[in-house]
Design a protein around this motif. Structure first.
Motif, PDB file in Angstrom:
ATOM      1  N   HIS A 160       0.072   4.533  -9.942  1.00  0.00           N
ATOM      2  CA  HIS A 160      -0.661   3.310 -10.257  1.00  0.00           C
ATOM      3  C   HIS A 160      -0.686   2.361  -9.065  1.00  0.00           C
ATOM      4  O   HIS A 160       0.338   2.056  -8.485  1.00  0.00           O
ATOM      5  CB  HIS A 160      -0.012   2.628 -11.456  1.00  0.00           C
ATOM      6  CG  HIS A 160      -0.932   1.639 -12.075  1.00  0.00           C
ATOM      7  ND1 HIS A 160      -2.094   2.025 -12.708  1.00  0.00           N
ATOM      8  CD2 HIS A 160      -0.895   0.313 -12.132  1.00  0.00           C
ATOM      9  CE1 HIS A 160      -2.715   0.953 -13.145  1.00  0.00           C
ATOM     10  NE2 HIS A 160      -2.003  -0.109 -12.804  1.00  0.00           N
ATOM     11  N   THR A 161      -1.862   1.927  -8.701  1.00  0.00           N
ATOM     12  CA  THR A 161      -1.978   0.945  -7.621  1.00  0.00           C
ATOM     13  C   THR A 161      -2.817  -0.230  -8.108  1.00  0.00           C
ATOM     14  O   THR A 161      -3.532  -0.125  -9.089  1.00  0.00           O
ATOM     15  CB  THR A 161      -2.684   1.529  -6.380  1.00  0.00           C
ATOM     16  OG1 THR A 161      -4.011   1.891  -6.752  1.00  0.00           O
ATOM     17  CG2 THR A 161      -1.965   2.724  -5.818  1.00  0.00           C
ATOM     18  N   GLY A 162      -2.722  -1.324  -7.449  1.00  0.00           N
ATOM     19  CA  GLY A 162      -3.511  -2.483  -7.857  1.00  0.00           C
ATOM     20  C   GLY A 162      -3.100  -3.678  -7.040  1.00  0.00           C
ATOM     21  O   GLY A 162      -2.093  -3.623  -6.326  1.00  0.00           O
ATOM     22  N   GLY A 188       0.788  -1.230   0.000  1.00  0.00           N
ATOM     23  CA  GLY A 188       0.000   0.000   0.000  1.00  0.00           C
ATOM     24  C   GLY A 188       0.818   1.277   0.000  1.00  0.00           C
ATOM     25  O   GLY A 188       0.311   2.336   0.360  1.00  0.00           O
ATOM     26  N   LYS A 189       2.072   1.199  -0.446  1.00  0.00           N
ATOM     27  CA  LYS A 189       2.910   2.406  -0.488  1.00  0.00           C
ATOM     28  C   LYS A 189       2.308   3.453  -1.412  1.00  0.00           C
ATOM     29  O   LYS A 189       2.194   4.622  -1.068  1.00  0.00           O
ATOM     30  CB  LYS A 189       4.332   2.075  -0.977  1.00  0.00           C
ATOM     31  CG  LYS A 189       5.094   1.168  -0.048  1.00  0.00           C
ATOM     32  CD  LYS A 189       6.455   0.798  -0.605  1.00  0.00           C
ATOM     33  CE  LYS A 189       6.367   0.003  -1.885  1.00  0.00           C
ATOM     34  NZ  LYS A 189       5.626  -1.258  -1.764  1.00  0.00           N
ATOM     35  N   SER A 190       1.935   3.017  -2.619  1.00  0.00           N
ATOM     36  CA  SER A 190       1.399   3.985  -3.585  1.00  0.00           C
ATOM     37  C   SER A 190       0.034   4.499  -3.143  1.00  0.00           C
ATOM     38  O   SER A 190      -0.300   5.663  -3.382  1.00  0.00           O
ATOM     39  CB  SER A 190       1.310   3.363  -4.981  1.00  0.00           C
ATOM     40  OG  SER A 190       2.607   3.021  -5.433  1.00  0.00           O
ATOM     41  N   THR A 191      -0.737   3.641  -2.482  1.00  0.00           N
ATOM     42  CA  THR A 191      -2.039   4.090  -1.965  1.00  0.00           C
ATOM     43  C   THR A 191      -1.820   5.192  -0.928  1.00  0.00           C
ATOM     44  O   THR A 191      -2.484   6.230  -0.956  1.00  0.00           O
ATOM     45  CB  THR A 191      -2.792   2.901  -1.317  1.00  0.00           C
ATOM     46  OG1 THR A 191      -2.908   1.866  -2.287  1.00  0.00           O
ATOM     47  CG2 THR A 191      -4.172   3.311  -0.838  1.00  0.00           C
ATOM     48  N   GLY A 225       4.732  -5.415  -7.857  1.00  0.00           N
ATOM     49  CA  GLY A 225       5.669  -4.820  -8.804  1.00  0.00           C
ATOM     50  C   GLY A 225       5.107  -3.731  -9.695  1.00  0.00           C
ATOM     51  O   GLY A 225       5.509  -3.579 -10.837  1.00  0.00           O
ATOM     52  N   LYS A 226       4.178  -2.938  -9.156  1.00  0.00           N
ATOM     53  CA  LYS A 226       3.601  -1.891 -10.001  1.00  0.00           C
ATOM     54  C   LYS A 226       4.485  -0.650 -10.098  1.00  0.00           C
ATOM     55  O   LYS A 226       4.599  -0.053 -11.135  1.00  0.00           O
ATOM     56  CB  LYS A 226       2.222  -1.485  -9.469  1.00  0.00           C
ATOM     57  CG  LYS A 226       1.210  -2.591  -9.636  1.00  0.00           C
ATOM     58  CD  LYS A 226       0.022  -2.411  -8.747  1.00  0.00           C
ATOM     59  CE  LYS A 226       0.388  -2.345  -7.298  1.00  0.00           C
ATOM     60  NZ  LYS A 226       0.933  -3.606  -6.757  1.00  0.00           N
TER      61      LYS A 226
END
Ligand SMILES: Nc1nc2c(ncn2[C@@H]2O[C@H](COP(=O)(O)OP(=O)(O)OP(=O)(O)O)[C@@H](O)[C@H]2O)c(=O)[nH]1
Ligand SMILES: [Mg+2]
Length: 248
Positions: A29-31, A15-18, A35-36
């Motif tokens: 980009h999250t998902g 959840g770093k990008s979140t 490896g995003k």
């Protein structure tokens, strides 16, 4: 306005990008697959009278030289020296995350750990004693849920205290065998003599003893570019500014 740099590190899919998006208002980009994040993204948010520059590092399971992602994340923490490395751990699978946490604690004292996905952990009936974990690891541990905007006020407040030097850490350091510790100390002392205190000498000594050739090359590259007055690193690709989404 005073600006502090905070690097978001952690295993893939924690959840770093979140968290980055929630704080900065950007849309990395999250998902739900690993490896995003492959390049560094930077975004900004304000808290009280300072601005945080958040750098979203690729997710990795370790910080050796096993992949480009690991090298990018490692080089940023060691050579770019953010004011704080914010480790985002998955509260639902702590054992897996702690390996990386111990590595980061060897690299820098300026660490804040957040336990993300606390909503999931609660659903699973997991109870985590954040205070006890913080005592053991010697750095603050803050439970959050990035997706639900929970715990972010305390997180920002703690970030500010760490960045401004109001809060000090005493990170847990791994101890190795006596024989190895003697070698680490010898090399660490020699490295500190040559490099001064700009880089983490003990961590470098450990990595050198492990024969990490790529790290040696990266350090040489950094020193060469410093000699030329240039910046060695900085593949930052996304920028944006925001006053922050959560109620600060
Ligand atoms: N339930 C819950 N899910 C979350 C939370 N934070 C993030 N997620 C979900 O976890 C998944 C991974 O989130 P990312 O933000 O892409 O994870 P990341 O750490 O950036 O992943 P990498 O870039 O691969 O390292 C997404 O499906 C998010 O919606 C949270 O607090 N609670
Ligand atoms: Mg990401």
């Amino acid at each position: 306005m005073k600006e502090y740099t905070v690097a978001l590190a952690g295993n893939p899919n924690t959840g770093k990008s979140t968290l980055f998006n929630t704080l900065t208002g950007l849309k990395q980009h999250t998902g739900n697959w690993a490896g995003k994040t492959v390049t560094l993204a930077a975004g900004y948010y304000r808290y009280e009278d300072v601005q945080f520059k958040m750098v979203d590092l690729p997710g990795t399971y370790s910080l050796f030289s096993n992949s480009d992602d690991e090298e990018v994340a490692r080089d940023y923490i060691v050579f770019e020296k953010p004011d704080v490395t914010l480790l985002v751990l998955d509260a639902t699978s702590l054992e897996r995350s702690l390996n990386l946490a111990l590595q980061v604690l060897e690299m820098t004292d300026q660490v804040l750990i957040c336990l993300n996905l606390m909503d999931e952990a609660k659903k699973k009936g997991l109870k985590i004693n954040a205070g006890q974990l913080s005592k053991k690891l010697g750095v603050p541990v803050i439970p959050i849920s990035a997706r639900n905007n929970e715990g972010l006020e305390v997180l920002s407040d703690t970030l500010l205290k760490l960045c401004s030097g109001k809060m000090k850490t005493t990170p847990y350091k791994m101890r190795y065998s006596e024989e190895l510790e003697a070698k680490i100390l010898k090399l660490e002392t020699e490295l500190a003599d040559i490099l001064g205190h700009e880089f983490p000498a003990r961590w470098l000594a450990i990595r050198f003893l492990d024969g990490d050739e790529k790290l040696i090359a990266a350090l040489k590259n950094k020193l060469d570019s410093k000699g030329k007055g240039g910046e060695a690193h900085g593949s930052t690709t996304t920028f944006g500014r925001s006053s922050g989404r959560h109620s600060c």
